[in-house]
Design a protein around this motif. Structure first.
Motif, mmCIF file in Angstrom:
data_model
loop_
_atom_site.group_PDB
_atom_site.id
_atom_site.type_symbol
_atom_site.label_atom_id
_atom_site.label_comp_id
_atom_site.label_asym_id
_atom_site.label_seq_id
_atom_site.Cartn_x
_atom_site.Cartn_y
_atom_site.Cartn_z
ATOM 1 N N ARG A 5 -35.118 20.347 27.302
ATOM 2 C CA ARG A 5 -36.002 20.144 26.168
ATOM 3 C C ARG A 5 -37.387 19.672 26.572
ATOM 4 O O ARG A 5 -38.261 19.542 25.726
ATOM 5 N N ASN A 7 -41.172 19.832 28.148
ATOM 6 C CA ASN A 7 -42.148 20.912 28.254
ATOM 7 C C ASN A 7 -42.432 21.209 29.725
ATOM 8 O O ASN A 7 -41.989 20.504 30.619
ATOM 9 N N ILE A 8 -43.192 22.255 29.971
ATOM 10 C CA ILE A 8 -43.395 22.741 31.335
ATOM 11 C C ILE A 8 -44.123 21.714 32.195
ATOM 12 O O ILE A 8 -43.842 21.582 33.383
ATOM 13 N N TRP A 9 -45.067 20.967 31.616
ATOM 14 C CA TRP A 9 -45.817 19.983 32.404
ATOM 15 C C TRP A 9 -44.913 18.865 32.889
ATOM 16 O O TRP A 9 -45.027 18.401 34.021
ATOM 17 N N ARG A 10 -44.017 18.422 32.038
ATOM 18 C CA ARG A 10 -43.106 17.348 32.443
ATOM 19 C C ARG A 10 -42.104 17.834 33.478
ATOM 20 O O ARG A 10 -41.728 17.092 34.379
ATOM 21 N N LYS A 11 -41.673 19.100 33.356
ATOM 22 C CA LYS A 11 -40.795 19.654 34.381
ATOM 23 C C LYS A 11 -41.521 19.716 35.716
ATOM 24 O O LYS A 11 -40.938 19.432 36.762
#
Length: 55
Positions: A5, A7-11
């Motif tokens: 869940r 977002n791409i930046w946190r991943k």
């Protein structure tokens, strides 16, 4: 924490932090890394996490 869940930046932040820690201790750079370096990187990653949260 559900990683699907995020977002791409946190991943990217989590993956980059984990990769940096693994590479820091696995590659012989000729410098002695310790836990203090990991703590400083964690603080930087947490600060970046909060900046991404504001976006």
């Amino acid at each position: 924490m559900n990683l699907l869940r995020l977002n791409i930046w946190r991943k990217c932040i989590l993956a980059g932090f984990a990769l940096a820690v693994v590479l820091m201790f696995s590659i012989n750079w000729g410098y002695h890394f310790n836990v203090g370096h990991v703590v400083r990187m964690f603080v930087g990653a947490a600060a970046l996490w909060l900046v991404v949260d504001r976006l």
